[in-house]
Design a protein around this motif. Structure first.
Motif, short mmCIF file in Angstrom:
data_model
loop_
_atom_site.label_atom_id
_atom_site.label_comp_id
_atom_site.label_asym_id
_atom_site.label_seq_id
_atom_site.Cartn_x
_atom_site.Cartn_y
_atom_site.Cartn_z
N HIS A 1 -11.00 7.39 5.70
CA HIS A 1 -12.34 6.87 5.39
C HIS A 1 -12.79 5.86 6.45
O HIS A 1 -13.94 5.89 6.90
CB HIS A 1 -12.33 6.22 4.01
CG HIS A 1 -13.66 5.69 3.58
ND1 HIS A 1 -14.09 4.42 3.92
CD2 HIS A 1 -14.66 6.25 2.86
CE1 HIS A 1 -15.29 4.23 3.42
NE2 HIS A 1 -15.66 5.31 2.77
N ASP B 1 -2.44 6.01 -0.46
CA ASP B 1 -3.58 5.10 -0.31
C ASP B 1 -3.83 4.77 1.16
O ASP B 1 -4.98 4.63 1.60
CB ASP B 1 -3.34 3.81 -1.10
CG ASP B 1 -3.44 4.03 -2.60
OD1 ASP B 1 -4.02 5.06 -3.01
OD2 ASP B 1 -2.93 3.18 -3.36
N GLU C 1 0.84 -1.20 0.00
CA GLU C 1 0.00 0.00 0.00
C GLU C 1 0.87 1.25 0.00
O GLU C 1 1.81 1.38 0.79
CB GLU C 1 -0.91 -0.01 1.23
CG GLU C 1 -1.96 1.07 1.25
CD GLU C 1 -2.93 0.90 2.41
OE1 GLU C 1 -4.12 1.22 2.25
OE2 GLU C 1 -2.49 0.42 3.48
N ARG D 1 -7.30 5.57 2.97
CA ARG D 1 -8.06 4.44 3.53
C ARG D 1 -8.36 4.64 5.01
O ARG D 1 -9.49 4.39 5.47
CB ARG D 1 -7.29 3.13 3.31
CG ARG D 1 -7.99 1.90 3.89
CD ARG D 1 -7.25 0.63 3.57
NE ARG D 1 -5.92 0.56 4.13
CZ ARG D 1 -5.66 0.19 5.39
NH1 ARG D 1 -6.64 -0.09 6.23
NH2 ARG D 1 -4.40 0.14 5.83
#
Length: 205
Positions: free
Chosen positions: A59, A52, A48, A56
């Motif tokens: 969120h 990202d 990752e 992530r």
């Protein structure tokens, strides 16, 4: 309390974070809000990227709290420091912080600060990058800084809002509070779109 000419009420707002820095930043907007811990694991996924990862986690933090509070707008945020593609976390102690500062001196680090505003199915997630170039300073200077400010709870081991600014050569960002942990320029726009009035009209109607 009413906040607008049409007497609409203030929407409920929750900050999904345990960070005192994000709480202090959000307080600048003078909007009533609650703080709830999102209890989200922050372990990176295999392969990752730092961008990202930040997106992530921002969120995921918002989603974890929004699930339990469907009538509220929830703010999730996360920051990952990136040096040549590698994530730099919170040092936790003097030795780790010194090692970070030694690694970053003379280097440019990108701080990826992700932001998510969510309510049920309505959500916006974005990231504000900040490029920070560290000065080439001696170990003595770095050690003196850490003993003075003990910045062991922030990625990169230097608090730009405090004495840590003396370690930096330059900061490049469209949103100056992003580096501290919450991009208020971006957040203010999202909150206004969601129906918040900033500044709030505190006159009782």
């Amino acid at each position: 309390m009413s906040i607008s000419k049409n007497n609409s009420s203030i929407p409920q707002l929750i900050l999904a974070s345990t960070s005192k820095y994000r709480r202090e930043l959000l307080e600048r907007l003078r909007i009533p809000f609650e703080v709830i811990s999102p209890k989200v694991a922050e372990t990176p996924l295999t392969g990752e990227s730092t961008l990202d990862l930040a997106l992530r986690l921002a969120h995921a933090k918002a989603a974890a709290v929004a699930k339990e509070h469907p009538d509220a707008w929830v703010i999730g945020s996360d920051q990952v420091a990136d040096l040549c593609g590698a994530a730099i976390g919170k040092p936790g102690n003097f030795e780790s912080a010194l090692a970070q500062l030694q690694l970053m001196r003379g280097q440019t680090v990108t701080f990826q600060t992700a932001l998510c505003l969510m309510k049920c199915e309505i959500q916006t997630t974005l990231c504000v990058p900040t490029e920070v170039t560290f000065r080439k300073l001696s170990d003595d200077v770095l050690e003196n800084y850490l003993l003075a400010e003990e910045s062991y709870d922030c990625a990169g081991s230097a608090k730009s809002e405090g004495l840590g600014i003396s370690l930096l050569e330059s900061i490049k960002s469209d949103d100056p509070t992003a580096l501290i942990g919450l991009p208020l320029i971006a957040l203010t726009g999202l909150l206004r779109d969601a129906g918040f009035f900033i500044p709030v009209n505190n006159i009782q109607q």
